[in-house]
Design a protein around this motif. Structure first.
Motif, PDB file in Angstrom:
ATOM      1  N   GLY A 134       0.928  -1.302   0.241  1.00  0.00           N
ATOM      2  CA  GLY A 134       0.006  -0.398  -0.283  1.00  0.00           C
ATOM      3  C   GLY A 134       0.902   1.500  -0.251  1.00  0.00           C
ATOM      4  O   GLY A 134       2.269   1.456  -0.748  1.00  0.00           O
ATOM      5  N   GLU A 135      -0.104   2.591   0.766  1.00  0.00           N
ATOM      6  CA  GLU A 135       1.177   3.369   0.861  1.00  0.00           C
ATOM      7  C   GLU A 135       2.227   3.736   1.893  1.00  0.00           C
ATOM      8  O   GLU A 135       2.884   4.361   1.732  1.00  0.00           O
ATOM      9  CB  GLU A 135       0.262   5.209   0.899  1.00  0.00           C
ATOM     10  CG  GLU A 135      -1.122   4.759   0.235  1.00  0.00           C
ATOM     11  CD  GLU A 135      -1.598   6.267   0.504  1.00  0.00           C
ATOM     12  OE1 GLU A 135      -1.926   6.281   1.710  1.00  0.00           O
ATOM     13  OE2 GLU A 135      -2.547   6.425  -0.558  1.00  0.00           O
ATOM     14  N   ASN A 136       2.550   2.077   2.969  1.00  0.00           N
ATOM     15  CA  ASN A 136       3.701   2.631   3.791  1.00  0.00           C
ATOM     16  C   ASN A 136       5.065   2.682   2.529  1.00  0.00           C
ATOM     17  O   ASN A 136       5.645   1.968   1.662  1.00  0.00           O
ATOM     18  CB  ASN A 136       3.995   0.996   4.600  1.00  0.00           C
ATOM     19  CG  ASN A 136       2.013   1.127   5.586  1.00  0.00           C
ATOM     20  OD1 ASN A 136       1.903   1.828   5.765  1.00  0.00           O
ATOM     21  ND2 ASN A 136       1.811  -0.221   5.026  1.00  0.00           N
ATOM     22  N   GLY A 137       5.588   3.473   3.342  1.00  0.00           N
ATOM     23  CA  GLY A 137       7.303   3.364   3.011  1.00  0.00           C
ATOM     24  C   GLY A 137       8.295   4.256   3.450  1.00  0.00           C
ATOM     25  O   GLY A 137       8.739   2.280   3.983  1.00  0.00           O
ATOM     26  N   HIS A 138       9.103   4.458   3.685  1.00  0.00           N
ATOM     27  CA  HIS A 138      10.535   3.802   4.208  1.00  0.00           C
ATOM     28  C   HIS A 138      10.826   3.065   5.046  1.00  0.00           C
ATOM     29  O   HIS A 138       9.765   3.268   6.331  1.00  0.00           O
ATOM     30  CB  HIS A 138      11.576   5.321   4.294  1.00  0.00           C
ATOM     31  CG  HIS A 138      11.372   6.565   3.356  1.00  0.00           C
ATOM     32  ND1 HIS A 138      11.480   8.118   3.837  1.00  0.00           N
ATOM     33  CD2 HIS A 138      12.099   6.586   2.133  1.00  0.00           C
ATOM     34  CE1 HIS A 138      11.365   7.913   2.122  1.00  0.00           C
ATOM     35  NE2 HIS A 138      11.990   7.154   1.756  1.00  0.00           N
ATOM     36  N   GLY A 139      11.373   1.746   4.634  1.00  0.00           N
ATOM     37  CA  GLY A 139      11.387   0.499   6.042  1.00  0.00           C
ATOM     38  C   GLY A 139      10.252   0.390   6.213  1.00  0.00           C
ATOM     39  O   GLY A 139      10.244  -1.107   6.935  1.00  0.00           O
ATOM     40  N   SER A 140       9.315   0.179   5.143  1.00  0.00           N
ATOM     41  CA  SER A 140       8.431  -0.828   5.943  1.00  0.00           C
ATOM     42  C   SER A 140       7.921  -2.133   4.837  1.00  0.00           C
ATOM     43  O   SER A 140       7.612  -2.996   5.585  1.00  0.00           O
ATOM     44  CB  SER A 140       6.924  -0.086   4.994  1.00  0.00           C
ATOM     45  OG  SER A 140       6.813   0.002   3.396  1.00  0.00           O
ATOM     46  N   SER A 141       9.265  -2.777   4.244  1.00  0.00           N
ATOM     47  CA  SER A 141       9.112  -3.549   4.007  1.00  0.00           C
ATOM     48  C   SER A 141       9.907  -4.718   4.954  1.00  0.00           C
ATOM     49  O   SER A 141      10.762  -5.814   4.311  1.00  0.00           O
ATOM     50  CB  SER A 141       9.502  -3.631   2.340  1.00  0.00           C
ATOM     51  OG  SER A 141      10.521  -3.322   2.505  1.00  0.00           O
ATOM     52  N   GLY A 142      10.555  -3.813   5.808  1.00  0.00           N
ATOM     53  CA  GLY A 142      11.387  -5.184   6.952  1.00  0.00           C
ATOM     54  C   GLY A 142      12.922  -3.664   6.800  1.00  0.00           C
ATOM     55  O   GLY A 142      13.424  -2.606   6.496  1.00  0.00           O
ATOM     56  N   ASN A 143      13.481  -4.859   7.403  1.00  0.00           N
ATOM     57  CA  ASN A 143      14.721  -3.981   7.995  1.00  0.00           C
ATOM     58  C   ASN A 143      15.806  -3.855   6.753  1.00  0.00           C
ATOM     59  O   ASN A 143      16.614  -4.023   6.144  1.00  0.00           O
ATOM     60  CB  ASN A 143      16.029  -5.039   8.872  1.00  0.00           C
ATOM     61  CG  ASN A 143      15.329  -5.333  10.362  1.00  0.00           C
ATOM     62  OD1 ASN A 143      14.106  -4.488  10.448  1.00  0.00           O
ATOM     63  ND2 ASN A 143      15.402  -5.969  10.951  1.00  0.00           N
TER      64      ASN A 143
END
Length: 143
Positions: A134-143
């Protein structure tokens, strides 16, 4: 295999070449270096011009050996459009005052990757498809 024309602009220029089979980037060597007082950076010439085919782009990346030097490629990734016929150049800025080694004339300074790109037709819309991120930005997909 894509044939690409390179023009030597001076006697010191060498055609770029792959260091190893399977390498993505062609190594480019410096034929000149100047310190820019105005921008506090080293400007390197390669003594080469290139005729990149239409529909392709040349991308200039720092070599992995840059970690041995206190330098950063000033534009992060250089872009050479197919219409450009001037000298391939690279500009490096010292990471900090008095940082260690710099490249010298004759050194491999960067690598060139030539690749195709799509022609984009921007289309305005009021809705985009849904995704898990969705709209989750910087760092939202993990470390």
């Amino acid at each position: 295999m894509l044939k690409v024309k390179f023009k030597k602009l001076n006697e010191e220029a060498e055609l770029p070449k792959y260091a190893n089979p399977g390498d993505a980037g062609l190594d480019l060597k410096a034929t000149s270096v100047e310190w820019s007082k105005d921008f506090h950076c080293y400007v390197y010439g390669t003594g080469l011009a290139v005729e990149i085919p239409e529909g392709y782009v040349g991308l200039i990346f720092p070599r992995s050996s840059i970690r041995k030097y206190g330098l950063d490629l000033t534009n992060c990734v250089g872009v050479i459009d197919s219409s450009y016929r001037g000298e391939i150049m690279a500009t490096f800025r010292p990471q900090f005052e008095g940082s260690g080694k710099v490249y010298s004339v004759g050194d491999k300074i960067c690598q060139l990757i030539i690749m195709p790109y799509p022609i984009i037709d921007p289309v305005e819309t009021t809705e985009l498809s849904e995704t898990e991120r969705g709209e989750n930005g910087h760092g939202s997909s993990g470390n």
